[in-house]
Design a protein around this motif. Structure first.
Motif, PDB file in Angstrom:
ATOM      1  N   THR A 113       6.106  54.230 -14.992  1.00  0.00           N
ATOM      2  CA  THR A 113       5.926  52.815 -14.659  1.00  0.00           C
ATOM      3  C   THR A 113       7.024  52.349 -13.708  1.00  0.00           C
ATOM      4  O   THR A 113       6.758  51.660 -12.720  1.00  0.00           O
ATOM      5  CB  THR A 113       5.914  51.956 -15.940  1.00  0.00           C
ATOM      6  OG1 THR A 113       4.833  52.394 -16.766  1.00  0.00           O
ATOM      7  CG2 THR A 113       5.754  50.482 -15.615  1.00  0.00           C
ATOM      8  N   GLY A 114       8.271  52.729 -13.989  1.00  0.00           N
ATOM      9  CA  GLY A 114       9.382  52.357 -13.106  1.00  0.00           C
ATOM     10  C   GLY A 114       9.219  52.926 -11.711  1.00  0.00           C
ATOM     11  O   GLY A 114       9.417  52.223 -10.709  1.00  0.00           O
ATOM     12  N   ILE A 115       8.827  54.192 -11.621  1.00  0.00           N
ATOM     13  CA  ILE A 115       8.635  54.819 -10.315  1.00  0.00           C
ATOM     14  C   ILE A 115       7.470  54.158  -9.573  1.00  0.00           C
ATOM     15  O   ILE A 115       7.552  53.909  -8.368  1.00  0.00           O
ATOM     16  CB  ILE A 115       8.424  56.341 -10.465  1.00  0.00           C
ATOM     17  CG1 ILE A 115       9.732  56.983 -10.921  1.00  0.00           C
ATOM     18  CG2 ILE A 115       7.926  56.966  -9.169  1.00  0.00           C
ATOM     19  CD1 ILE A 115       9.605  58.432 -11.328  1.00  0.00           C
ATOM     20  N   PHE A 116       6.384  53.855 -10.290  1.00  0.00           N
ATOM     21  CA  PHE A 116       5.249  53.177  -9.662  1.00  0.00           C
ATOM     22  C   PHE A 116       5.684  51.831  -9.092  1.00  0.00           C
ATOM     23  O   PHE A 116       5.364  51.499  -7.945  1.00  0.00           O
ATOM     24  CB  PHE A 116       4.113  52.988 -10.666  1.00  0.00           C
ATOM     25  CG  PHE A 116       3.055  52.032 -10.177  1.00  0.00           C
ATOM     26  CD1 PHE A 116       2.141  52.435  -9.210  1.00  0.00           C
ATOM     27  CD2 PHE A 116       2.989  50.733 -10.649  1.00  0.00           C
ATOM     28  CE1 PHE A 116       1.179  51.559  -8.738  1.00  0.00           C
ATOM     29  CE2 PHE A 116       2.036  49.849 -10.177  1.00  0.00           C
ATOM     30  CZ  PHE A 116       1.124  50.265  -9.221  1.00  0.00           C
ATOM     31  N   LEU A 117       6.399  51.041  -9.883  1.00  0.00           N
ATOM     32  CA  LEU A 117       6.817  49.722  -9.425  1.00  0.00           C
ATOM     33  C   LEU A 117       7.790  49.817  -8.249  1.00  0.00           C
ATOM     34  O   LEU A 117       7.708  49.037  -7.301  1.00  0.00           O
ATOM     35  CB  LEU A 117       7.428  48.923 -10.582  1.00  0.00           C
ATOM     36  CG  LEU A 117       6.429  48.530 -11.678  1.00  0.00           C
ATOM     37  CD1 LEU A 117       7.152  47.910 -12.857  1.00  0.00           C
ATOM     38  CD2 LEU A 117       5.352  47.608 -11.140  1.00  0.00           C
ATOM     39  N   GLN A 118       8.696  50.798  -8.288  1.00  0.00           N
ATOM     40  CA  GLN A 118       9.632  50.991  -7.176  1.00  0.00           C
ATOM     41  C   GLN A 118       8.873  51.357  -5.909  1.00  0.00           C
ATOM     42  O   GLN A 118       9.163  50.845  -4.827  1.00  0.00           O
ATOM     43  CB  GLN A 118      10.649  52.077  -7.524  1.00  0.00           C
ATOM     44  CG  GLN A 118      11.722  52.288  -6.486  1.00  0.00           C
ATOM     45  CD  GLN A 118      11.336  53.302  -5.412  1.00  0.00           C
ATOM     46  OE1 GLN A 118      10.523  54.180  -5.631  1.00  0.00           O
ATOM     47  NE2 GLN A 118      11.929  53.172  -4.259  1.00  0.00           N
ATOM     48  N   THR A 119       7.868  52.212  -6.031  1.00  0.00           N
ATOM     49  CA  THR A 119       7.079  52.610  -4.869  1.00  0.00           C
ATOM     50  C   THR A 119       6.265  51.435  -4.337  1.00  0.00           C
ATOM     51  O   THR A 119       6.134  51.248  -3.122  1.00  0.00           O
ATOM     52  CB  THR A 119       6.153  53.787  -5.239  1.00  0.00           C
ATOM     53  OG1 THR A 119       6.954  54.849  -5.766  1.00  0.00           O
ATOM     54  CG2 THR A 119       5.387  54.298  -4.043  1.00  0.00           C
ATOM     55  N   LEU A 120       5.733  50.619  -5.242  1.00  0.00           N
ATOM     56  CA  LEU A 120       5.000  49.428  -4.839  1.00  0.00           C
ATOM     57  C   LEU A 120       5.904  48.471  -4.070  1.00  0.00           C
ATOM     58  O   LEU A 120       5.535  47.974  -2.994  1.00  0.00           O
ATOM     59  CB  LEU A 120       4.426  48.732  -6.079  1.00  0.00           C
ATOM     60  CG  LEU A 120       3.579  47.491  -5.843  1.00  0.00           C
ATOM     61  CD1 LEU A 120       2.258  47.869  -5.185  1.00  0.00           C
ATOM     62  CD2 LEU A 120       3.332  46.776  -7.164  1.00  0.00           C
ATOM     63  N   VAL A 121       7.113  48.262  -4.581  1.00  0.00           N
ATOM     64  CA  VAL A 121       8.071  47.388  -3.895  1.00  0.00           C
ATOM     65  C   VAL A 121       8.439  47.975  -2.536  1.00  0.00           C
ATOM     66  O   VAL A 121       8.535  47.256  -1.541  1.00  0.00           O
ATOM     67  CB  VAL A 121       9.316  47.137  -4.764  1.00  0.00           C
ATOM     68  CG1 VAL A 121      10.423  46.466  -3.984  1.00  0.00           C
ATOM     69  CG2 VAL A 121       8.947  46.298  -5.979  1.00  0.00           C
TER      70      VAL A 121
END
Length: 183
Positions: A113-121
């Motif tokens: 989830t953290g990696i997904f959100l970082q990539t989205l940002v």
């Protein structure tokens, strides 16, 4: 387009070329440092090439750098990589096993989830940097490169801090802090 293919392959290969968990952490830190250097130096080099030689030369330089990267790993031997069935049923089974792990195991779920959100940002930031440089800060087109270079400098700082994580087993606090700093 080629860059979007290379990053997942890079991340997938690291565990197979690292001999120990500590080596994998060190490889990730080194990878982050090199990415920071590239993000810092890349816009400067591209700006110089665009200003002095034009877009065709800048694009040719990008392609040449990718070709050098491919040439560097052509002979890479990956020890210990399990042979896998690559049929549709096997891929489906592997995907379902990954989903089951995410449903039942909180640790990998939080990391993903953290990696997904970082990539989205990061994807949003690619657009917002242009808007900020040209529309908000009045830096003009060169400002886009300057802001991207500033992101690279931040990446280098983050890689230097990450060196302190090598050899540690409890990394959730560092991961959370790095996501907060990235935000």
């Amino acid at each position: 387009c080629a860059g979007s293919l290379s990053r997942p392959l890079h991340v997938a290969l690291l565990p197979y070329v690292s001999r120990t968990p500590t080596g994998l952490v060190a490889a990730n830190v080194t990878s982050s440092a090199v990415e920071g250097i590239g993000t810092f130096a890349g816009p400067a080099i591209a700006g110089i090439l665009l200003a002095s030689e034009g877009p065709a030369t800048a694009l040719t330089a990008v392609l040449a750098i990718y070709a050098l990267g491919v040439a560097a790993i052509v002979g890479l031997g990956v020890r210990g990589a399990p042979s896998r069935d690559t049929g549709v049923a096997a891929i489906r089974a592997q995907a379902l096993a990954g989903i089951r792990t995410l449903v039942h195991d909180r640790g990998p779920r939080l990391v993903l989830t953290g990696i997904f959100l970082q990539t989205l940002v990061r994807g949003m930031l690619n657009v917002l940097v242009v808007v900020a440089a040209i529309g908000i800060l009045d830096l003009g087109e060169p400002g886009v490169g300057n802001l991207n270079a500033a992101l690279g400098a931040g990446g280098l700082l983050g890689a230097a801090v990450a060196l302190g994580l090598v050899g540690r087993t409890a990394m959730s606090a560092g991961f959370g802090l790095s996501l907060a700093a990235w935000s």
